[in-house]
Design an enzyme around this catalytic site. Structure first.
Site, PDB file in Angstrom:
ATOM      1  N   HIS A  79      35.250  36.393  26.410  1.00 27.61           N
ATOM      2  CA  HIS A  79      35.774  36.663  27.753  1.00 27.61           C
ATOM      3  C   HIS A  79      37.067  35.879  27.987  1.00 27.61           C
ATOM      4  CE1 HIS A  79      35.068  37.093  32.273  1.00 27.61           C
ATOM      5  NE2 HIS A  79      35.839  36.015  32.252  1.00 27.61           N
ATOM      6  N   GLU A  80      37.053  34.599  27.644  1.00 25.84           N
ATOM      7  CA  GLU A  80      38.221  33.752  27.912  1.00 25.84           C
ATOM      8  C   GLU A  80      39.425  34.148  27.057  1.00 25.84           C
ATOM      9  OE1 GLU A  80      38.220  32.095  30.498  1.00 25.84           O
ATOM     10  OE2 GLU A  80      36.051  32.146  30.806  1.00 25.84           O
ATOM     11  N   HIS A  83      41.139  36.909  28.684  1.00 23.46           N
ATOM     12  CA  HIS A  83      42.129  36.445  29.675  1.00 23.46           C
ATOM     13  C   HIS A  83      43.406  35.969  28.989  1.00 23.46           C
ATOM     14  CE1 HIS A  83      39.680  36.769  33.202  1.00 23.46           C
ATOM     15  NE2 HIS A  83      38.854  35.776  32.912  1.00 23.46           N
TER      16      HIS A  83
HETATM   17 ZN   LIG Z   1      37.042  35.133  33.710  1.00 25.63          ZN
END
Ligand SMILES: [Zn+2]
Length: 264
Positions: A79-80, A83
């Site tokens: 997830h990171e 980003h």
């Molecule tokens: Zn996030």
């Protein structure tokens, strides 16, 4: 509480490496954060303060982890890095345009990490929620990016803040690719030669012992199994493969040999 400045004293060159920090922010208590990352920003990279930050006590299992039984938040790093490659949460802007700036992710009011189950917030914007998306907050069943998200991440790799990381020059400088046209390795009594590297049309495997299997995979885990016919020379057509780093494993029965090559 440790602050970021302390971490950045240890930063590796942001133009050459993705820095992942695993601090333990609070002594023995539940961490005040899970993880976060910075979107691609040239000034951030120039200042050497880019990176992904992940609470050490929420990283996997182990004596120092405060994860509860059955929890598995390793997908948080995926997830990171999403980003870090310019992806927004699928619930960015709720049910309203422009949403998460990706066309094929359904709108959702999205996620509280306290809401469990694969279908949390389903139909919150009157359409099925992609609860399995890595950029949702649901940590129970994350397993996918959409095609649109992959395109956005691929575009991000070409931004000035990210483009040097995967340049041939940098892959060589950081030891991820060989500067020579071939890699020769002596493996016990086996000599294995894999060339050319980098490659753009074919990769040759020259062996001096018959292998039992040759398996090639990429960073996404896609597997290519080369047909073994008892000979000592094999050629893999890589012309249609996506560019990137590939890993090979040659199994000789009593021993095996691993390595990697770059497809351009
Ligand atoms: Zn996030």
């Amino acid at each position: 509480m440790l602050n970021e400045g302390d971490l950045f004293a240890h930063a590796w060159d942001n133009f050459k490496y993705l820095n992942i920090y695993i601090p333990k922010y609070t002594g023995g208590e539940w961490s005040l954060f899970t993880a976060y990352a910075y979107y691609p920003s040239l000034s951030c990279v120039e200042d050497n303060i880019d990176g992904v930050f992940y609470s050490s006590i929420r990283w996997g299992f182990g004596a120092h982890s405060e994860l509860e039984d059955g929890q598995e938040w390793s997908s948080v790093i995926t997830h990171e890095v999403g980003h870090w490659l310019d992806l927004r949460h699928t619930f960015e802007n709720g049910c309203s345009a422009p949403g998460d700036l990706v066309d094929d992710t359904p709108y959702t009011t999205g996620g509280s990490i306290e809401v469990e189950g694969c279908f949390n917030n389903d139909l919150s914007c009157e359409e099925s929620t992609n609860g399995e998306n890595y950029m949702d907050y649901n940590h129970d069943c994350k397993k996918m990016f959409t095609v649109g998200q992959v395109e956005r991440m691929t575009a991000a790799l070409h931004l000035p803040a990210r483009s040097n990381l995967w340049s041939t020059e940098n892959l060589i400088a950081t030891g991820c690719a060989s500067a020579s046209a071939s890699i020769e390795k002596e493996v016990e009594n086996n000599i294995l030669s894999v060339y050319p590297n980098p490659a753009n049309s074919v990769v040759h495997f020259n062996l001096n012992a018959a292998p039992e299997s040759i398996i090639v995979s990429n960073a996404l885990g896609s597997i290519i199994q080369i047909d073994i016919d008892g000979s000592l020379i094999y050629t893999l057509d890589v012309a249609d493969l996506p560019s990137g780093i590939y890993f090979y494993q040659v199994d000789f029965g009593s021993s095996s040999e691993n390595g990697k090559f770059l497809v351009q």
